[in-house]
Scaffold this motif. Structure first.
Motif, short mmCIF file in Angstrom:
data_model
loop_
_atom_site.label_atom_id
_atom_site.label_comp_id
_atom_site.label_asym_id
_atom_site.label_seq_id
_atom_site.Cartn_x
_atom_site.Cartn_y
_atom_site.Cartn_z
N ARG A 184 1.04 -0.93 0.06
CA ARG A 184 -0.29 -0.12 0.36
C ARG A 184 0.82 1.21 -0.20
O ARG A 184 1.94 1.30 0.59
N VAL A 185 0.42 2.67 -0.60
CA VAL A 185 1.20 3.40 -0.95
C VAL A 185 0.57 4.58 0.02
O VAL A 185 0.61 5.78 -0.02
N ALA A 186 -1.05 4.40 -0.65
CA ALA A 186 -1.74 5.85 -0.11
C ALA A 186 -2.94 5.20 -0.40
O ALA A 186 -3.48 3.83 -0.62
N PRO A 187 -3.81 5.50 0.77
CA PRO A 187 -5.40 5.38 0.62
C PRO A 187 -6.00 5.01 -0.16
O PRO A 187 -5.60 5.73 -1.98
N GLY A 188 -5.97 3.85 -1.26
CA GLY A 188 -6.69 3.15 -2.52
C GLY A 188 -6.18 3.15 -3.80
O GLY A 188 -5.79 3.08 -4.82
N ILE A 189 -4.41 3.36 -3.05
CA ILE A 189 -3.27 3.72 -4.26
C ILE A 189 -1.96 1.91 -3.28
O ILE A 189 -1.30 2.34 -2.21
N TRP A 190 -1.87 1.28 -4.40
CA TRP A 190 -1.09 0.05 -4.36
C TRP A 190 -0.22 0.14 -5.26
O TRP A 190 0.00 0.81 -6.07
N ALA A 191 1.00 0.16 -4.67
CA ALA A 191 2.01 -0.69 -6.25
C ALA A 191 2.88 -1.74 -6.21
O ALA A 191 3.47 -1.99 -4.08
N ALA A 192 4.06 -2.24 -7.06
CA ALA A 192 4.67 -3.26 -6.93
C ALA A 192 5.86 -3.56 -7.66
O ALA A 192 4.91 -2.66 -8.89
N GLY A 193 6.74 -4.29 -8.13
CA GLY A 193 7.70 -3.87 -9.14
C GLY A 193 8.67 -3.74 -8.99
O GLY A 193 8.92 -3.01 -8.66
N ASP A 194 9.55 -3.50 -9.97
CA ASP A 194 10.15 -2.68 -10.41
C ASP A 194 10.01 -0.84 -10.96
O ASP A 194 11.10 0.09 -10.21
N CYS A 195 9.13 -0.79 -10.17
CA CYS A 195 8.64 0.76 -10.17
C CYS A 195 9.11 1.10 -8.35
O CYS A 195 8.32 2.53 -7.92
N CYS A 196 9.34 0.33 -7.62
CA CYS A 196 9.13 0.82 -6.08
C CYS A 196 10.68 0.35 -5.78
O CYS A 196 11.25 -0.37 -6.28
N GLU A 197 11.11 0.57 -4.43
CA GLU A 197 12.50 0.15 -3.89
C GLU A 197 10.76 -0.73 -2.56
O GLU A 197 10.48 -1.00 -2.83
#
Lengths: 468, 468
Positions: free
Chosen positions: A289-302
């Motif tokens: 989870r990055v923020a409410p309603g927003i998630w991220a995974a993969g090469d765009c993340c640390e």
């Protein structure tokens, strides 16, 4: 699909995004949730192995199709709406909308979401000097990242005549793998890097790789930053590079491979206010989870590195798969947590009679010192199998530990068949915060075709343990 | 040597004994100790790799000399008095004397010691039915344990004509390795075992090995106990076996290999009052101490298995080396402790186009249940490398965990190149008492020539984790 289904919009149809989509759909029911999943991707391909492209270039893989783990059709069969050729250009986190461009009949469109998954990956860095003045690429210059890149390189390698020369800019894993591919295709190779050796290895280990590359007939130019291209004059003038240039020197080239790294594709989020790392990578929590309603995974993340509890940018397929699964599970109501990484990676250099497996896990010496450890390292030479066996090949093991706590901090391995995956054993010790003595004395498998009676990892750990 | 030096007498000049001797001499000075070390051995060889003998039989190793890690001369140069051809026949722990026989000019002699090291190993079991009525061996029947055995088998294999048939009695690791050796030498092979498969593997894993052996042209007879030999009549009558016999059947044979296990060589201690395990193995503590002034290491000992805290008889070279080093260190005044084992072992079967790496670590299902765990196991099939790579070979992974605690209890692996040493990673998890989730999510090395994006170990662990 019921009308009260949660609308999940995934940006990016590769490992992280599609793992998330499938895991979410697979588990939603068990949490009493109903999901409607749409995936947009600006490209034309899904779920492909970027890591496999160098082996396609080498001739090990027949076609790009083989690198596709799951096709668009397979994703659609699982109930996912797939919109390829569709690029996300802006996100409004307040109204929960994404502006997309391209695809279908409309030029620009606004998509609503309840939950947004950012899995846009990290495209290859293409420096300004690698583009023509009008911003378009030279015909014989490019990176190695997408399936289209792969297809282009396959054609260029195929078309390159006897004696053609490839300059590889960058000596990260991709640089080494492309050098292998070009050599195996009978091309001349020069690897140019601004570093003093292979990125991600300590110098004393890296130099073994450089030597093997030279022994295989490649040129290796260390400590040099490429600043520009030479270009042809005459009828093909301006379309084709004829060499690379650096301060005080240069190298003629028929082909120039850009292997200088990747950068998170998060530009479209620049006005979103979402927190990002130095290079623009997103910083999801352990649930994705990055923020409410927003998630991220993969090469765009640390990802979080357990040993020093820092987030690091490690755009690797294995992390993308794991992060995607965790994210999808949580998005659907589950509670999986991504437990972080210990900075493990592996590659090989195998061409023209040379064969080296190359792997690392944990911290480098400088990283360990930076993290406050009283770090001590040692290189130990040995063999992958009992010396009298035909399977025995040289192997070098670098071990790093903390003098005061004896905690194992890192292991790097360069050697013959069976060398590389030995880092997994060290990674498991790092995982449990074990000591160099644990590694030295634990019960590893021994038989003559596989190891010496004390496995080389254990000899190396023991030697270091005796010096702490 | 100063006259007040501690007199150390080592019985057994192989891995454990010689490791102990060298480690003691190497470290004594740092503890202000002076040692006078004498080693007696009834054989003629020192520090040889018994594990290498099957590969000598296969033709991988040129001569027995290559299997000798350190020669008698090298030991003597290190200041150790070496008395080969000298058998210990009795020990008096009160007077601290050992009676030895053979060697030099005397038939029987009494040696005094201050510290006694028992490292007599474990000779192969030769059942009564394998010997001629007068107790001497048949010329074409024998075990695979000593260098003399190796030399005999090398000659027998060399002399055996096209179409000669070898019966291997026993399907432990040695049985499998000898079957490989014989097949690679072009001989016919039958493996006969009273078990339902390869000892030390679960049945569902073992059967994969049996199938590979059959595919390589061997016969595999399971569930049958050999009870006797057929012998030739006529001019060679009584010297040579012509087949093996079991209840209701049998198999013709030109050569019969006995690979039914080993037994600790502790008969000479029977009146010593020292504690021993069921099969006569000594039970040293973690420092290698058996009783005041008496130490033991190697194949004549049991070792502590960490997972269920039981002592088990695992006569393996890697344990012998570690135990010897620990013992030597403590004998010299140090404080190393042997931390136990997790029951890891490995071998392979590679012949006639078949290639399988075979490895295990941890407990079997029955052992786990016996130890009180609510144990659940699952087999997962996958590939050693990414499916599109030429390196990809099938691999099967059996994972065992405890339902209530999720603790990892055991892993077994059967598969192609790179499969076997993967158990080391599982062994490291067992070492730290990690869970099946640790194995599923830890950061293992991925690149297409070495692994799938989720390593097969992790897929297997994850699948089991989802079923707990």
């Amino acid at each position: 699909m019921s009308s009260d289904a949660t609308r999940v919009l995934v940006i990016g149809a590769d490992a992280a995004g599609m793992s998330a989509a499938h895991q979410a759909l697979r588990t939603a029911g068990s949490h009493g949730r109903s999901l409607q999943v749409t995936v947009v991707d600006k490209g034309a391909h899904t779920s492909y192995s970027a890591c496999g492209i160098p082996y396609w270039m080498a001739g090990d893989v027949e076609s790009g199709d083989e690198l596709v783990a799951r096709t668009v059709e397979q994703h659609r069969e699982a109930g996912i709406e797939m919109r390829l050729g569709t690029e996300a250009v802006a996100v409004d986190v307040t109204s929960r909308t994404v502006t997309v461009r391209g695809g279908q009949d409309v030029d620009e469109e606004t998509l609503e979401y309840d939950e947004l998954v950012v899995a846009t990956g990290a495209p290859a860095i293409v420096p300004a000097w690698a583009l023509r003045p009008d911003g378009t690429p030279y015909v014989n210059v490019g990176p190695v990242k997408t399936l289209d890149d792969g297809a282009a390189w396959e054609s260029r390698f195929e078309a390159a005549g006897e004696g053609a020369h490839v300059v590889v800019v960058g000596a990260g894993y991709v640089g080494v793998e492309v050098a292998e591919a070009a050599l195996r295709r009978g091309l001349g190779v020069t690897v140019v890097t601004r570093g003093r050796g292979l990125a991600l290895l300590e110098e004393e280990m890296s130099e073994k790789v450089a030597i093997a590359m030279c022994d295989a007939g490649a040129e290796v130019v260390l400590g040099v930053e490429v600043t520009g291209l030479e270009t042809a004059t005459g009828e093909s003038g301006g379309h084709r590079a004829t060499g690379v240039r650096w301060e005080g020197g240069g190298r003629d080239a028929d082909l120039v491979v850009l292997a200088i790294g990747v950068r998170p594709a998060t530009g479209f989020l620049r006005d979103s206010g979402l927190p990002m790392g130095d290079n623009g990578a997103l910083l999801p929590d352990e649930h994705g989870r990055v923020a409410p309603g927003i998630w991220a995974a993969g090469d765009c993340c640390e990802v979080r590195r357990r040993i020093d509890d820092r987030t690091v940018f490690r755009p690797l397929g294995t992390h993308a798969n794991k992060l995607g699964r965790v994210l999808g599970d949580n998005l659907a109501g589950g509670s999986l947590a991504f437990p972080g990484v210990v900075d493990t990676s592996i590659t090989r250099f195998a061409a023209c009679g040379e064969y080296l497996e190359i792997a690392r896990t944990g911290l480098g010496l400088e990283e360990a010192q930076h993290a406050g450890y009283d770090a001590v390292a040692l290189v130990t030479e040995g063999t992958t199998a009992s010396g009298y066996m035909p399977e025995a090949e040289p192997i070098s093991v670098w071990v790093l530990a903390c003098r005061s706590t004896r905690r194992l901090l890192g292991v790097q391995v360069v050697g013959g068949h069976g060398a590389g995956k030995r880092v997994d054993t060290a990674a498991a010790v790092l995982w449990s915060e074990g000591t160099v003595d644990d590694l030295a004395w634990m019960d590893l498998a021994y038989a003559p075709p596989f190891s010496t009676a004390w496995d080389i990892l254990q000899i190396a750990a023991r030697r270091l343990a005796e010096r702490l």
